[in-house]
Design a protein around this motif. Structure first.
Motif, PDB file in Angstrom:
ATOM      1  N   SER B  25      21.861  24.562  34.780  1.00  0.00           N
ATOM      2  CA  SER B  25      23.218  25.341  34.521  1.00  0.00           C
ATOM      3  C   SER B  25      23.176  26.062  33.418  1.00  0.00           C
ATOM      4  O   SER B  25      22.568  25.496  32.272  1.00  0.00           O
ATOM      5  N   VAL B  27      25.154  26.886  31.209  1.00  0.00           N
ATOM      6  CA  VAL B  27      26.076  26.356  30.015  1.00  0.00           C
ATOM      7  C   VAL B  27      25.420  25.197  29.305  1.00  0.00           C
ATOM      8  O   VAL B  27      25.220  25.200  28.013  1.00  0.00           O
ATOM      9  N   LEU B  31      23.731  24.937  25.313  1.00  0.00           N
ATOM     10  CA  LEU B  31      24.246  23.855  24.642  1.00  0.00           C
ATOM     11  C   LEU B  31      22.904  23.135  24.051  1.00  0.00           C
ATOM     12  O   LEU B  31      22.801  22.907  22.843  1.00  0.00           O
ATOM     13  N   VAL B  34      21.785  25.225  21.156  1.00  0.00           N
ATOM     14  CA  VAL B  34      22.517  24.673  19.956  1.00  0.00           C
ATOM     15  C   VAL B  34      21.689  23.745  19.300  1.00  0.00           C
ATOM     16  O   VAL B  34      21.612  23.820  18.170  1.00  0.00           O
ATOM     17  N   ALA B  61      24.092  29.134  15.436  1.00  0.00           N
ATOM     18  CA  ALA B  61      24.966  28.084  16.260  1.00  0.00           C
ATOM     19  C   ALA B  61      26.502  28.308  16.080  1.00  0.00           C
ATOM     20  O   ALA B  61      27.350  27.868  17.076  1.00  0.00           O
ATOM     21  N   GLY B  62      26.779  28.788  15.045  1.00  0.00           N
ATOM     22  CA  GLY B  62      28.229  28.487  14.740  1.00  0.00           C
ATOM     23  C   GLY B  62      28.888  30.005  15.693  1.00  0.00           C
ATOM     24  O   GLY B  62      30.360  29.828  16.004  1.00  0.00           O
ATOM     25  N   ALA B  63      28.321  30.993  15.432  1.00  0.00           N
ATOM     26  CA  ALA B  63      29.010  32.366  15.833  1.00  0.00           C
ATOM     27  C   ALA B  63      28.449  32.833  17.209  1.00  0.00           C
ATOM     28  O   ALA B  63      28.784  33.000  18.237  1.00  0.00           O
ATOM     29  N   MET B  65      26.070  31.516  19.419  1.00  0.00           N
ATOM     30  CA  MET B  65      26.155  30.732  20.502  1.00  0.00           C
ATOM     31  C   MET B  65      27.360  30.453  21.247  1.00  0.00           C
ATOM     32  O   MET B  65      27.595  30.394  22.461  1.00  0.00           O
ATOM     33  N   VAL B  66      28.373  30.653  20.252  1.00  0.00           N
ATOM     34  CA  VAL B  66      29.799  30.407  20.850  1.00  0.00           C
ATOM     35  C   VAL B  66      30.039  31.659  21.623  1.00  0.00           C
ATOM     36  O   VAL B  66      30.727  31.421  22.755  1.00  0.00           O
ATOM     37  N   LEU B  67      29.627  32.834  21.238  1.00  0.00           N
ATOM     38  CA  LEU B  67      29.818  33.981  21.971  1.00  0.00           C
ATOM     39  C   LEU B  67      29.288  34.047  23.192  1.00  0.00           C
ATOM     40  O   LEU B  67      29.596  34.466  24.351  1.00  0.00           O
ATOM     41  N   LEU B  69      28.440  31.490  25.067  1.00  0.00           N
ATOM     42  CA  LEU B  69      29.282  30.310  25.774  1.00  0.00           C
ATOM     43  C   LEU B  69      30.360  31.023  26.339  1.00  0.00           C
ATOM     44  O   LEU B  69      30.624  30.951  27.617  1.00  0.00           O
ATOM     45  N   PHE B  70      31.195  31.712  25.605  1.00  0.00           N
ATOM     46  CA  PHE B  70      32.369  32.629  25.969  1.00  0.00           C
ATOM     47  C   PHE B  70      31.886  33.497  27.221  1.00  0.00           C
ATOM     48  O   PHE B  70      32.498  33.560  28.114  1.00  0.00           O
ATOM     49  N   MET B  73      31.052  31.819  30.446  1.00  0.00           N
ATOM     50  CA  MET B  73      32.120  31.457  31.179  1.00  0.00           C
ATOM     51  C   MET B  73      32.979  32.306  32.040  1.00  0.00           C
ATOM     52  O   MET B  73      33.664  32.027  33.023  1.00  0.00           O
ATOM     53  N   LEU B  74      32.862  33.553  31.478  1.00  0.00           N
ATOM     54  CA  LEU B  74      33.736  34.551  31.738  1.00  0.00           C
ATOM     55  C   LEU B  74      33.083  35.229  33.192  1.00  0.00           C
ATOM     56  O   LEU B  74      33.524  35.759  33.986  1.00  0.00           O
TER      57      LEU B  74
END
Lengths: 360, 165
Positions: B25, B27, B31, B34, B61-63, B65-67, B69-70, B73-74
Motif C-alpha cells: 500500500s 499510503v 507513513l 515519515v 515530515a511536516g510538509a 510528506m503530507v503533500l 499523502l495528499f 489519496m487523490l
C-alpha cells in the motif's frame, strides 16, 4: 536521582494541569455558547441533586464517550483508524514541554527551573510538532473509507499546510527582535523596559506579528471561522466515521490546542509569566515606588499571572468561535495566501530595516 | 544509555526504511518514510545537531510528506500496485546498485574512527546560532545560489498551476 524525580514531578504536574484545564474548557465552551445564545445551558448534569453551575458536565461527557460503541468502519484501515486520533492528540500535548511557566524556584540550595525542557530550538520544536497534526486529519479522512470523511481530510490538509506557512513566518520577526529561539530567553527579554516604562512585550514590539499569528493559530486548531475540515453541522468532516473514545480524543485534542495556543500567545506576545514591573526582588514601579516581596510570593504571583493570561486568551478563542460565521473554502485560502502571507513578509522586511537602522 | 538509544533508533529507522519499499500500500509506504525521517531526526539530535533535526521534521515530515499523502489519496493507485517490473523499478535497481558501490568504495577509502572526539571538542556545533553564523558568513554564496534555485522552483510552480486563458 533527585533531578530525575524533579523532572518527573514537573511532567506530571504539567500534564495534569493541561488535561484538567482542557476538561474545564469544554464546560466554558458550553457556558459561553449558552450566554451568547441567551440560554441557561449546561445545567442538567447533577450528582445527588448538586449541579454546581454545570461543572459536572465534563465528567458526564467523558462517561458518555467511554460507554458509547466504538465503531470502526469495516471497509476502512483499522490500524490507521486507531492511529489517527493519537496523531491528532499527541502533538498538542507535547508542545507544552518547552513552554516556561515560571522562572527559577529556589528551595534551599535547590534551583528548580519551571519549564520541562529548555531547548536551543524551542520555537522550532513547537512548529515541528505542530506540523504533525495534519497527519491526524489526513489519516482520519482516508482510513474511514468514506467519501465525506476523505473530502474533509483533504480540506483539512490543505488548510493546515497553508496556515502553517503564515504561523511559522509570523514568528520570524519576533526571533529577529529577541535574537533567540529559546522560549525561556524570549520571556526573560520581555521583562525589560521600553522608554523606561513600557514592558518590552512582543505585542508592543511586533503588533502586526500578533495580528497574523493569532488567526493562523486558530486556523491550525480547526475551529470556527476556520472549521471547514470538520463542519459538523453541514458539509461533514474528517471524523464523521469516529465514535466513542476515538472521537473523544479528537474532541479533547481541540481543547488542549486552545490551551496551547493561549499559552503560546501569552509567552510570545504578552510577557509569559511576567507581571509588568515585577522583578525577582519585588515590584519596582517606573515612578519610583518599590515594594519588596519574598521569593515564594514572586513565584506564585507569576504562576497566577501566567494562568490568568492563558484563561483570558482561551476565553477569547471561545468568544470568537461563537461570534463569527464560517468562511467559504476559497475565501479561507485567499485570506491565507493573498491576505496574511504578504503581510507576514512585509513584517519581516520592516523589522529587518528597523533593526538595521537601530544598529547604525 | 546513549548506545541503547542509538541502537533503538538505528534498528527502527532501518526497519521502517525497508518497509517503505516492501509495503504494497503506497499510503503505508509514505507513513513508514515519515517514521524513518523522524528516526533520522532523532539521530541528528544525538549528534548534537538540534537545528538540522528540527528542520528535517518541519520540512520533510511536516510538509513534504503530507503533500505526498495528499497526492496519493487523490490519485487512483490501483494501476501502480500491480504489474511486474516496470520502468521505475529497473531505474530504481540501477540507482541503488550504483549508490551501494559508491558507499562501499567511500567506506574503504576513508576508515571511520570509533570516536574522534570531534563533537566533544566543539560544543554548540549544531546550535541554531552556529549554523546561522556559518551559513551567512562562510557559506553565503552557496546559500544564496540555493535560494535562487528555490525561487526558480516557486516561479515554475506558479506558472504551471496558472489557468490557461
Amino acid at each position: 536521582m533527585l533531578e530525575t524525580i524533579i523532572i518527573l514531578v514537573k511532567v506530571w504536574a504539567v500534564l495534569l494541569t493541561l488535561v484538567s484545564l482542557a476538561a474545564i474548557m469544554t464546560w466554558v465552551e458550553r457556558k459561553e455558547s449558552a450566554i451568547m445564545q441567551d440560554r441557561l445551558g449546561a445545567n442538567r448534569a447533577d450528582i445527588l441533586g448538586f449541579r454546581v453551575i454545570g461543572l459536572f458536565q465534563p465528567m458526564a461527557d467523558g462517561l458518555k464517550m467511554f460507554f458509547k460503541e466504538d465503531f470502526v468502519p469495516p471497509q476502512g484501515n483499522k490500524i490507521l483508524h486507531t492511529l489517527a486520533p493519537v496523531l491528532a492528540f499527541f502533538p498538542a500535548m507535547v508542545t507544552f514541554a518547552v513552554i516556561p511557566f515560571g522562572n527559577v524556584l529556589n528551595i534551599g540550595d535547590l534551583a528548580i527551573k519551571l519549564q520541562i525542557a529548555d531547548l536551543n530550538i524551542g520555537l522550532l520544536f513547537i512548529l515541528a510538532f505542530g506540523g504533525f497534526t495534519s497527519y491526524g486529519v489526513v489519516l482520519a479522512g482516508w482510513s474511514s473509507n468514506s467519501k465525506y470523511a476523505m473530502l474533509g481530510g483533504l480540506r483539512g490538509a490543505a488548510q493546515l499546510i497553508s496556515y502553517e506557512v503564515v504561523l511559522g513566518l509570523s514568528l520570524v520577526g519576533l526571533v529577529m527582535v529577541y535574537g533567540t529561539l529559546q522560549l525561556d530567553r524570549m520571556v526573560l527579554a520581555q521583562n525589560e523596559l521600553l522608554f523606561g516604562f513600557l514592558p518590552a512585550w512582543g505585542i508592543f514590539l511586533q503588533p502586526l506579528a500578533f495580528l497574523l499569528f493569532f488567526p493562523a493559530a486558530i486556523a491550525e486548531s480547526k475551529r470556527i471561522p476556520f472549521d471547514l475540515p470538520e463542519a459538523e453541522s453541514e458539509i461533514v468532516g474528517y471524523y464523521t466515521e469516529y465514535s466513542g473514545l476515538r472521537f473523544g480524543l479528537f474532541y479533547f485534542a481541540e481543547f488542549v490546542e486552545i490551551i496551547v495556543i493561549s499559552a503560546l500567545v501569552s509567552t510570545l506576545f504578552f510577557g509569559g509569566y511576567h507581571i509588568p514591573w515585577l522583578y525577582e526582588e519585588g515590584f519596582a514601579f517606573p515612578w519610583g515606588w518599590t515594594w519588596e516581596l519574598p521569593h515564594l510570593v514572586v513565584v506564585i504571583l507569576r504562576l497566577a499571572a501566567f494562568f490568568v493570561k492563558i484563561a483570558f486568551f482561551a476565553w477569547l478563542q471561545v468568544l470568537i468561535r461563537w461570534t463569527l460565521p464560517r468562511f467559504r473554502f476559497d475565501q479561507m485560502m485567499r485570506l491565507c495566501w493573498k491576505g496574511l502571507l504578504p503581510l507576514v513578509v512585509l513584517n519581516i522586511l520592516v523589522t529587518g530595516l528597523i533593526l538595521l537602522l537601530a544598529q547604525n | 544509555m546513549e548506545a541503547f538509544f542509538f541502537l533503538l533508533l538505528a534498528v527502527v529507522s532501518i526497519f521502517s526504511g525497508l518497509m517503505v519499499i516492501l509495503q504494497k500500500s503506497p499510503v503505508a509506504s509514505v507513513l513508514f518514510l515519515v517514521l524513518t525521517l523522524v528516526c533520522v531526526a532523532a539521530l541528528f539530535v544525538m549528534l548534537s545537531a538540534p537545528f538540522i533535526a528540527a528542520i528535517q521534521v518541519i520540512i520533510y515530515a511536516g510538509a513534504i510528506m503530507v503533500l505526498f499523502l495528499f497526492v496519493l489519496m487523490l490519485l487512483n493507485l490501483q494501476r501502480f500496485t500491480e504489474g511486474a517490473w516496470s520502468r521505475f523499478q529497473i531505474t530504481g535497481v540501477v540507482v541503488a546498485a550504483v549508490l551501494a558501490v559508491v558507499t562501499a568504495l567511500l567506506l574503504r577509502a576513508v576508515p571511520l574512527p570509533a570516536d574522534s572526539g570531534f563533537l566533544r571538542e566543539t560544543p554548540g556545533l549544531g546550535s541554531v546560532e552556529a549554523v546561522g553564523l556559518s551559513l551567512f558568513t562562510e557559506y553565503l554564496l552557496p546559500f544564496e545560489i540555493a535560494s535562487f534555485l528555490l525561487l526558480a522552483g516557486i516561479i515554475g510552480a506558479v506558472i504551471l498551476s496558472r489557468r490557461r486563458p
